[in-house]
Write a protein that holds these residues in place. Sequence first.
Motif, PDB file in Angstrom:
ATOM      1  N   THR A  17       0.870  -1.176   0.000  1.00 56.89           N
ATOM      2  CA  THR A  17       0.000   0.000   0.000  1.00 56.89           C
ATOM      3  C   THR A  17       0.900   1.216   0.000  1.00 56.89           C
ATOM      4  O   THR A  17       1.883   1.261   0.749  1.00 56.89           O
ATOM      5  N   GLY A  18       0.581   2.185  -0.842  1.00 53.64           N
ATOM      6  CA  GLY A  18       1.382   3.398  -0.875  1.00 53.64           C
ATOM      7  C   GLY A  18       0.519   4.615  -1.104  1.00 53.64           C
ATOM      8  O   GLY A  18      -0.510   4.540  -1.785  1.00 53.64           O
ATOM      9  N   VAL A  19       0.935   5.721  -0.521  1.00 54.60           N
ATOM     10  CA  VAL A  19       0.245   6.991  -0.752  1.00 54.60           C
ATOM     11  C   VAL A  19       1.286   8.078  -0.938  1.00 54.60           C
ATOM     12  O   VAL A  19       2.228   8.173  -0.149  1.00 54.60           O
ATOM     13  N   ILE A  20       1.122   8.860  -1.983  1.00 55.42           N
ATOM     14  CA  ILE A  20       1.949  10.044  -2.179  1.00 55.42           C
ATOM     15  C   ILE A  20       1.041  11.253  -1.981  1.00 55.42           C
ATOM     16  O   ILE A  20       0.053  11.421  -2.713  1.00 55.42           O
ATOM     17  N   VAL A  21       1.343  12.050  -0.959  1.00 56.92           N
ATOM     18  CA  VAL A  21       0.600  13.293  -0.740  1.00 56.92           C
ATOM     19  C   VAL A  21       1.218  14.363  -1.635  1.00 56.92           C
ATOM     20  O   VAL A  21       2.439  14.554  -1.642  1.00 56.92           O
ATOM     21  N   LEU A  22       0.357  15.002  -2.408  1.00 52.02           N
ATOM     22  CA  LEU A  22       0.792  16.024  -3.367  1.00 52.02           C
ATOM     23  C   LEU A  22       0.270  17.386  -2.931  1.00 52.02           C
ATOM     24  O   LEU A  22      -0.764  17.461  -2.242  1.00 52.02           O
ATOM     25  N   ALA A  23       0.938  18.440  -3.364  1.00 53.39           N
ATOM     26  CA  ALA A  23       0.343  19.769  -3.197  1.00 53.39           C
ATOM     27  C   ALA A  23      -0.987  19.814  -3.939  1.00 53.39           C
ATOM     28  O   ALA A  23      -1.898  20.545  -3.552  1.00 53.39           O
ATOM     29  N   GLU A  24      -1.093  18.985  -4.982  1.00 53.71           N
ATOM     30  CA  GLU A  24      -2.325  18.936  -5.780  1.00 53.71           C
ATOM     31  C   GLU A  24      -3.329  17.938  -5.233  1.00 53.71           C
ATOM     32  O   GLU A  24      -4.447  17.875  -5.722  1.00 53.71           O
ATOM     33  N   SER A  25      -2.989  17.101  -4.299  1.00 50.17           N
ATOM     34  CA  SER A  25      -3.854  16.216  -3.494  1.00 50.17           C
ATOM     35  C   SER A  25      -3.205  14.860  -3.206  1.00 50.17           C
ATOM     36  O   SER A  25      -2.382  14.798  -2.332  1.00 50.17           O
ATOM     37  N   HIS A  26      -3.543  13.764  -3.918  1.00 49.57           N
ATOM     38  CA  HIS A  26      -2.865  12.499  -3.605  1.00 49.57           C
ATOM     39  C   HIS A  26      -2.927  11.478  -4.729  1.00 49.57           C
ATOM     40  O   HIS A  26      -3.797  11.530  -5.592  1.00 49.57           O
ATOM     41  N   LEU A  27      -1.981  10.537  -4.664  1.00 49.92           N
ATOM     42  CA  LEU A  27      -2.003   9.317  -5.478  1.00 49.92           C
ATOM     43  C   LEU A  27      -1.850   8.147  -4.506  1.00 49.92           C
ATOM     44  O   LEU A  27      -0.917   8.131  -3.698  1.00 49.92           O
TER      45      LEU A  27
END
Lengths: 147, 147
Positions: free
Chosen positions: A64-74
């Motif tokens: 499981t992985g999550v990348i938090v972005l300034a634009e929101s998330h993947l």
Amino acid sequence: MNACVSPPPSAALGQHSLFDLWECDPERISNRDALRDALLGVIREHRGTIVEQVFHQFSPHGVTGVIVLAESHLAIHTWPEHGFAALDLFTCSATLDHAAIERSLGEALGARRIERRSEARGLPQKGLANEGAPSQPPPKAIPAPGA
Amino acid sequence: MNACVSPPPSAALGQHSLFDLWECDPERISNRDALRDALLGVIREHRGTIVEQVFHQFSPHGVTGVIVLAESHLAIHTWPEHGFAALDLFTCSATLDHAAIERSLGEALGARRIERRSEARGLPQKGLANEGAPSQPPPKAIPAPGA
């Protein structure tokens, strides 16, 4: 930095795409570090702004992985035993092209088939239309004393 | 621990609900730490298994948060200036009740309206039906030499 401030008031506040990737290369979706590198590479390729990331290796398999972005998330969840990866991309700005990112993700994970669904999030007119299940019942009319 | 291993082969591998929460209490969706505590409380109330969490405060306002679960993830993006919060809950086991969690989230954030959409992720029959846009074009037929 927050790419989500002050959207046009008549537009959706966000766009949320769900990507189901089938027949992925099992090796590419099995190892946490390799998967993290692949997804960070896709985000950088599309000039997303990475804020934080969390990737977790499950036992016996799956990541499981999550990348938090300034634009929101993947986010991603993988089932290497099924060659399957479920991803979702949420963005609140038009700077990230969901269809182009979908193609890059498919290539990065060696997917042979992708199903995509895309949802507008926070559409003002939908919010005002009071769709869906309310979390709380509407306030009850209280009869005036003596009525 | 991975709650996602060995699902029934005929069922969806995951369930993904998108919750749009409107008319939230702006104070409850403005502060990173308070929002993190509220969401962790909801997950604990419903006996979800918390693996990691990331919450990020944006400037001038808005919070993005992700809780990685053994059962998959809960993510949130908030627009306090609109009283709006977009959440999504992905689970790969039936131990978490999406409708019950939706009610708890609405109460925790003081939402007066919620729109919910729920999607099955990784349905084998959908995968085999080859729906949606392929990530790669089908292989081209190569004419035989001299044809």
